[in-house]
Structures are given as C-alpha cells and as structure tokens.
Design a protein around this motif. Structure first.
Motif, PDB file in Angstrom:
ATOM      1  N   CYS A 149      -2.059 -13.920  42.503  1.00 21.12           N
ATOM      2  CA  CYS A 149      -0.796 -14.501  42.790  1.00 21.12           C
ATOM      3  C   CYS A 149       0.051 -13.496  43.583  1.00 21.12           C
ATOM      4  CB  CYS A 149      -0.090 -14.665  41.455  1.00 21.12           C
ATOM      5  SG  CYS A 149      -0.681 -16.112  40.397  1.00 21.12           S
ATOM      6  N   PHE A 150       0.788 -13.752  44.714  1.00 19.57           N
ATOM      7  CA  PHE A 150       1.423 -12.972  45.532  1.00 19.57           C
ATOM      8  C   PHE A 150       0.466 -11.952  46.112  1.00 19.57           C
ATOM      9  CE2 PHE A 150       4.312 -13.477  41.437  1.00 19.57           C
ATOM     10  CZ  PHE A 150       5.231 -14.026  42.303  1.00 19.57           C
ATOM     11  N   CYS A 151      -0.472 -12.601  46.807  1.00 20.23           N
ATOM     12  CA  CYS A 151      -1.619 -12.220  47.306  1.00 20.23           C
ATOM     13  C   CYS A 151      -1.556 -11.305  48.501  1.00 20.23           C
ATOM     14  CB  CYS A 151      -2.777 -13.215  47.445  1.00 20.23           C
ATOM     15  SG  CYS A 151      -2.457 -14.243  48.932  1.00 20.23           S
ATOM     16  N   TYR A 152      -0.323 -11.427  49.378  1.00 19.60           N
ATOM     17  CA  TYR A 152      -0.326 -10.912  50.578  1.00 19.60           C
ATOM     18  C   TYR A 152      -1.476 -11.170  51.586  1.00 19.60           C
ATOM     19  CZ  TYR A 152       1.331  -7.360  54.261  1.00 19.60           C
ATOM     20  OH  TYR A 152       1.474  -6.675  55.341  1.00 19.60           O
ATOM     21  N   THR A 153      -2.167 -10.078  52.221  1.00 18.79           N
ATOM     22  CA  THR A 153      -3.132 -10.375  52.995  1.00 18.79           C
ATOM     23  C   THR A 153      -4.707 -10.301  52.034  1.00 18.79           C
ATOM     24  OG1 THR A 153      -3.290  -7.985  53.435  1.00 18.79           O
ATOM     25  CG2 THR A 153      -1.987  -9.175  55.018  1.00 18.79           C
ATOM     26  N   GLY A 154      -4.312 -10.524  50.996  1.00 18.14           N
ATOM     27  CA  GLY A 154      -5.440 -10.804  50.164  1.00 18.14           C
ATOM     28  C   GLY A 154      -6.336  -9.543  49.407  1.00 18.14           C
ATOM     29  N   GLY A 155      -5.342  -8.327  49.253  1.00 11.19           N
ATOM     30  CA  GLY A 155      -6.008  -7.186  48.934  1.00 11.19           C
ATOM     31  C   GLY A 155      -6.705  -7.200  47.603  1.00 11.19           C
ATOM     32  N   PHE A 156      -6.302  -7.949  46.405  1.00 19.21           N
ATOM     33  CA  PHE A 156      -7.245  -8.122  45.190  1.00 19.21           C
ATOM     34  C   PHE A 156      -8.185  -9.032  45.513  1.00 19.21           C
ATOM     35  CE2 PHE A 156      -3.206  -5.927  43.354  1.00 19.21           C
ATOM     36  CZ  PHE A 156      -3.800  -5.173  42.270  1.00 19.21           C
ATOM     37  N   SER A 157      -7.787 -10.087  46.221  1.00 20.41           N
ATOM     38  CA  SER A 157      -8.762 -11.218  46.558  1.00 20.41           C
ATOM     39  C   SER A 157     -10.014 -10.756  47.008  1.00 20.41           C
ATOM     40  CB  SER A 157      -8.116 -12.498  47.572  1.00 20.41           C
ATOM     41  OG  SER A 157      -6.769 -12.722  47.182  1.00 20.41           O
ATOM     42  N   ALA A 202       2.159 -21.033  49.254  1.00 21.53           N
ATOM     43  CA  ALA A 202       3.156 -21.763  48.359  1.00 21.53           C
ATOM     44  C   ALA A 202       3.947 -20.962  47.531  1.00 21.53           C
ATOM     45  CB  ALA A 202       2.162 -22.635  47.296  1.00 21.53           C
ATOM     46  N   ASP A 203       4.780 -21.413  46.903  1.00 21.88           N
ATOM     47  CA  ASP A 203       5.658 -20.615  45.815  1.00 21.88           C
ATOM     48  C   ASP A 203       4.800 -20.310  44.395  1.00 21.88           C
ATOM     49  OD1 ASP A 203       8.280 -19.560  44.935  1.00 21.88           O
ATOM     50  OD2 ASP A 203       8.041 -21.139  43.408  1.00 21.88           O
ATOM     51  N   VAL A 204       4.863 -19.008  44.053  1.00 20.40           N
ATOM     52  CA  VAL A 204       4.051 -18.986  43.077  1.00 20.40           C
ATOM     53  C   VAL A 204       4.521 -19.579  41.677  1.00 20.40           C
ATOM     54  CG1 VAL A 204       3.342 -17.191  41.230  1.00 20.40           C
ATOM     55  CG2 VAL A 204       2.831 -16.811  43.745  1.00 20.40           C
ATOM     56  N   PHE A 205       5.956 -19.454  41.796  1.00 18.79           N
ATOM     57  CA  PHE A 205       6.640 -19.962  40.251  1.00 18.79           C
ATOM     58  C   PHE A 205       6.188 -21.631  40.128  1.00 18.79           C
ATOM     59  CE2 PHE A 205       9.010 -16.388  41.188  1.00 18.79           C
ATOM     60  CZ  PHE A 205       9.521 -15.863  40.023  1.00 18.79           C
ATOM     61  N   LYS A 206       6.349 -22.228  41.169  1.00 19.17           N
ATOM     62  CA  LYS A 206       5.664 -23.780  41.125  1.00 19.17           C
ATOM     63  C   LYS A 206       4.476 -23.853  41.095  1.00 19.17           C
ATOM     64  CE  LYS A 206       9.913 -25.347  44.130  1.00 19.17           C
ATOM     65  NZ  LYS A 206      10.119 -25.180  45.437  1.00 19.17           N
ATOM     66  N   PRO A 254       4.181  -9.220  42.092  1.00 22.45           N
ATOM     67  CA  PRO A 254       5.084  -9.912  42.746  1.00 22.45           C
ATOM     68  C   PRO A 254       6.054  -8.968  43.593  1.00 22.45           C
ATOM     69  CG  PRO A 254       5.582  -9.639  40.491  1.00 22.45           C
ATOM     70  CD  PRO A 254       4.182  -9.292  40.534  1.00 22.45           C
ATOM     71  N   PRO A 255       6.732  -9.337  44.407  1.00 21.82           N
ATOM     72  CA  PRO A 255       7.528  -8.330  45.163  1.00 21.82           C
ATOM     73  C   PRO A 255       8.682  -7.825  43.922  1.00 21.82           C
ATOM     74  CG  PRO A 255       8.385 -10.575  45.428  1.00 21.82           C
ATOM     75  CD  PRO A 255       6.976 -10.646  44.690  1.00 21.82           C
ATOM     76  N   LYS A 256       9.500  -6.854  44.632  1.00 24.17           N
ATOM     77  CA  LYS A 256      10.335  -6.252  43.652  1.00 24.17           C
ATOM     78  C   LYS A 256      11.386  -7.177  43.285  1.00 24.17           C
ATOM     79  CE  LYS A 256      12.574  -2.763  45.608  1.00 24.17           C
ATOM     80  NZ  LYS A 256      13.028  -1.392  46.267  1.00 24.17           N
TER      81      LYS A 256
HETATM   82  N1  SAH Z   1      -0.850  -7.846  45.775  1.00 26.21           N
HETATM   83  C1  SAH Z   1      -0.705  -7.495  47.248  1.00 26.21           C
HETATM   84  C2  SAH Z   1       0.827  -7.176  47.568  1.00 26.21           C
HETATM   85  C3  SAH Z   1       1.893  -7.969  47.023  1.00 26.21           C
HETATM   86  S1  SAH Z   1       3.319  -8.128  47.781  1.00 26.21           S
HETATM   87  C4  SAH Z   1      -1.685  -6.462  47.671  1.00 26.21           C
HETATM   88  O1  SAH Z   1      -2.475  -5.954  47.057  1.00 26.21           O
HETATM   89  O2  SAH Z   1      -1.606  -6.231  49.022  1.00 26.21           O
HETATM   90  C5  SAH Z   1       4.230  -9.445  47.238  1.00 26.21           C
HETATM   91  C6  SAH Z   1       4.122 -10.624  48.071  1.00 26.21           C
HETATM   92  O3  SAH Z   1       4.524 -11.649  47.178  1.00 26.21           O
HETATM   93  C7  SAH Z   1       4.232 -10.722  49.559  1.00 26.21           C
HETATM   94  O4  SAH Z   1       3.301 -11.005  50.041  1.00 26.21           O
HETATM   95  C8  SAH Z   1       5.301 -11.962  49.422  1.00 26.21           C
HETATM   96  O5  SAH Z   1       4.978 -12.721  50.806  1.00 26.21           O
HETATM   97  C9  SAH Z   1       4.808 -12.672  48.267  1.00 26.21           C
HETATM   98  N2  SAH Z   1       5.900 -13.597  47.861  1.00 26.21           N
HETATM   99  C10 SAH Z   1       6.979 -13.197  47.643  1.00 26.21           C
HETATM  100  N3  SAH Z   1       7.760 -14.218  46.861  1.00 26.21           N
HETATM  101  C11 SAH Z   1       6.986 -15.373  46.709  1.00 26.21           C
HETATM  102  C12 SAH Z   1       7.097 -16.380  46.007  1.00 26.21           C
HETATM  103  N4  SAH Z   1       8.020 -16.811  45.212  1.00 26.21           N
HETATM  104  N5  SAH Z   1       5.744 -17.104  45.903  1.00 26.21           N
HETATM  105  C13 SAH Z   1       4.917 -16.759  46.655  1.00 26.21           C
HETATM  106  N6  SAH Z   1       4.653 -15.498  47.236  1.00 26.21           N
HETATM  107  C14 SAH Z   1       5.888 -14.802  47.300  1.00 26.21           C
END
Ligand code: SAH
Length: 404
Positions: free
Chosen positions: A235-243, A286-290, A309-311
């Motif tokens: 969740c909150f994968c950005y460019t897929g670092g953990f993926s 998609a939105d992670v919460f939903k 997640p982001p800050k």
């Molecule tokens: N884990 C990632 C970094 C995550 S940064 C890595 O290793 O590279 C946080 C990410 O959360 C951002 O890509 C941002 O687009 C996403 N984001 C922020 N709010 C979100 C939400 N409500 N639902 C889905 N993604 C969200």
C-alpha cells in the motif's frame, strides 16, 4: 558583525549542541543580516555559542553551522563537510546505486538533502546528484555546495529539486533545475539505478522528493528476503520500491496500490526492466483507505502487507488526526493478514515518535481483534544517521509484525 543574542537561559539547548535557534529564543539581532547570512550567536551574557545561518522569516530563526569559535564558515568549510559525508557513505553504505550523500543536520549541513543515483552495471550510464535546499543557509551557499559536491564525488551532474513545501516557511521560492552538468532525461526517458540487486527507474524531474525513497533500502531488502511464495499487498507503493523487492524475492503475487498514476506506470516499467513476470504484479490506481475496505469485502487475504504512507502529520498540530489515520490503515491491514502473516508498517511523520507509533499500531491490533508480535523495530538506512542531540532527525520508523 552580524550577531544574534539570545534571551537569558535560552543558551541551554545550544550548550547541549542542538542545532536550531527558535525565533522565540532571540533577544536581539545586531547588524542587518540577509537571509542565509552567517551570524555569531551569543548568550545573554555575551558568551560565544555558535556560528549559524540566519533565516529572517522562519520560526527556526537560525541553524548552527559550527559550535567552534575558531571555525570560519567559508568555501573550505563546505568542502570539509561534503567530503566527510561522502567518506562516511563510502565506508558504510554498499550494494546500492541510490545513496543519500547528505542528510541535513546529521551531516552538519542543516536543511540540505543530496541523493546520488548511479546506474546498475549493464544499464546506460547514470551518475546524477539531486539536491533539496530547504533552509536559508544552504540556499545562500548553493554555489559553494554545488562545487564541493562535484569536486568530492566526481559526478558532473547536479539537479535541484527545491520544490518542497517547507521552503515557504523559510521565505524561499520553489525552484527546480540544473545546477551543474547535463539536464536529466525528460519522461518517458528516465534514469536507472539499483539497490539490493534490483533495478529501478527514477524520475528526478517529476518524481516525489528527489525521485526515489532511498531511505527504505534496508526495509525493502527485508521484504525481498521474506517474500518467497507469498501473496503480498503493497500500500502506498509509489514506483513499486517494495513491490519489486517482493518480486525479486520470489513472491507469488504482488498487489500494489497508489493514487498516483504516474508512479504506478513507472512501477509497471520497473517490472519489465528487471525481466520479472508481469502476471505476478497487479497495480491499482486507487485510494488506499477505500481499497483496504473493498479488499475486505472481497474476502481477499495476504501473507505479507506493507503500509508506507505519506507523512500524515506534517507538524505537531496534526498528531491527533494523523494518529487516527495510522490506526485506521493498520487496523485494516491486520484484518487482511492471514494467521502467521507479516505486516511491515511505517510512519515518516517526525511529529509522531517511535513509542507513540508503536502504541497506535498496538491499538489497531486490539481493535482488529488479532494478536500480533513485533519481530523488529525498523528505521531508515545507514545513510540517514541521527545526531544524538537532535531527535528531530528521526523521522522514519517502522515495525515488522507478525499476526499470531
Ligand atoms: N513505499 C514507497 C514510497 C511511498 S511514498 C517506496 O518504497 O518507494 C507515499 C505514496 O503514497 C506516494 O506515492 C503517494 O502517491 C501515495 N499516496 C498518498 N496518499 C494516498 C492515498 N490516500 N491512497 C493511495 N496512495 C496514496
């Protein structure tokens, strides 16, 4: 001479070598220091305390360059700080092409972030520095710092991403652009880098921060080591670092969620870059919460879940609301976890410390009705050291948990 004199008693934190001087601690400013100019900081009794960079509009009115009265702040000063930062990384940080070369206060240069991206062997050659100048002092010394960086690293290419919101608090405009060398490629052309044997594209022009979350390297290695045969949710994968780490580690499937379509597109390209089977990777814009709620309704479960997640708490005022958001996603995460499954959960909010974060996650487990144990506390990599006297530097904390 530009001098900043503190109110009586306000020298205490400086004597303990904390590098920030709050506006509320300042009794008087003499001379007429410009933004970023060097000021001598004195206690109310006139004693020398430090040399610092003046920031006229910031609540952090000055940031310390040096506590040493005999150390001038000049070009040689920046060369020394940059060389020391580089030498530390060369000694301690290996197996990566993506390194944080300068981490602000921890490297004696408050407000400066510099990441270096180097390509994997066999890829088109990359050597790129990306900087964020986030305080008036480093802004004023930008040229000296750029020269010192090029000189110390031998990397000719320096790009600036000073477009972070914190610049506003310093009264500085948002700036991006080339500081030295060549323009980085424009998307869809991207730089490549590597870490833990995995290749990644980095968009240094338009990506988040400097383009890549360098701080999670060790945690991605952990996921790589644990992923074999597992169904993973990132969740909150950005460019897929953990993926990508999970795929490299032999995950059976990886579902990755982010609300940035651009980031997800790079994630999918990263799968291709590494020659992994695209059928194992699903990307959801998609939105992670939903989505966490929807996955529960679909009856989906996972062996391993990453929540990065982001800050949520940009400052201390936001702690309560952020705590609820962290609890929410962690509760949902626990509920989607199979017995024996692992949760790797993070907070990068400086305003939420490790103890509070652990309490929030513990509360989430209780409310989800699951028993969990902490396997390890997690943090950023060795290229993000922390000063003992500056707890503000600890922003990334994580917990590696297992559902029982
Ligand atoms: N884990 C990632 C970094 C995550 S940064 C890595 O290793 O590279 C946080 C990410 O959360 C951002 O890509 C941002 O687009 C996403 N984001 C922020 N709010 C979100 C939400 N409500 N639902 C889905 N993604 C969200």
């Amino acid at each position: 001479m530009n001098t900043l004199t503190l109110k009586p008693g306000k020298e205490k934190s400086l004597l303990r070598r904390h590098p920030w001087i709050y506006a509320t601690a300042v009794a008087r400013v003499d001379g007429n220091p410009a933004s970023g100019a060097t000021v001598v900081v004195r206690a109310a009794d006139g004693r020398f305390l430090a040399r610092a960079a003046f920031s006229p509009v910031s609540a952090i009115r000055a940031r310390v360059w040096t506590f040493n009265e005999n150390e001038p702040v000049d070009h040689a000063f920046f060369k020394r700080r940059v060389s020391a930062a580089l030498a530390y990384r060369e000694e301690m940080v290996h197996d990566t092409g993506a390194t944080r070369l300068l981490f602000g206060e921890a490297d004696g240069l408050p407000g400066l972030i510099v990441d270096r991206y180097q390509s994997a062997p066999g890829q088109p050659q990359t050597d790129q520095l990306v900087c964020q100048f986030m305080a008036a002092g480093v802004e004023a010394w930008k040229d000296a710092i750029t020269k010192a960086l090029v000189g110390a690293t031998g990397c000719p290419n320096v790009y600036e991403r000073s477009d972070a919101a914190v610049r506003e608090r310093e009264g500085l405009p948002s700036i991006t652009g080339v500081l030295a060398g060549a323009e980085p490629p424009e998307a869809p052309e991207l730089l490549t880098t590597h870490e833990n044997g995995v290749k990644y594209y980095v968009d240094v022009r338009n990506g988040h921060k400097t383009g890549f979350y360098v701080d999670q390297r060790d945690n991605r290695r952990l996921v790589q080591q644990q992923a074999k045969g597992r169904d993973v949710l990132n969740c909150f994968c950005y460019t897929g670092g953990f993926s990508l780490a999970a795929l490299a580690g032999g995950a059976q499937s990886v579902l990755s969620i982010d609300s940035s379509g651009e980031a997800l597109a790079i994630g999918a390209r990263n799968v291709e870059l590494n020659g992994f089977d695209a059928a194992r990777a699903e990307w959801r814009d998609a939105d992670v919460f939903k989505t966490l709620r929807a996955l529960r309704e679909e009856g989906r479960t996972f062996d391993m879940i990453v929540l990065d997640p982001p800050k949520f708490a940009p400052s201390a005022h936001h702690v309560d609301r952020a705590a609820r958001a962290y609890k929410d996603i962690n509760m949902a995460g626990f509920r989607l976890l199979r017995p024996g499954g692992q949760l790797l959960t993070y907070s990068c909010s400086g305003a939420i410390d490790a103890d509070l974060f652990q309490k929030i996650v513990a509360g989430a487990a209780v409310d989800a009705g699951v028993d969990a144990r902490i396997l390890r506390r997690l943090s950023a990599g060795m290229d993000h050291p922390m000063l003992t006297q500056f707890p503000e530097g600890e922003y990334l904390k994580g917990l590696w948990l297992q559902r029982m």
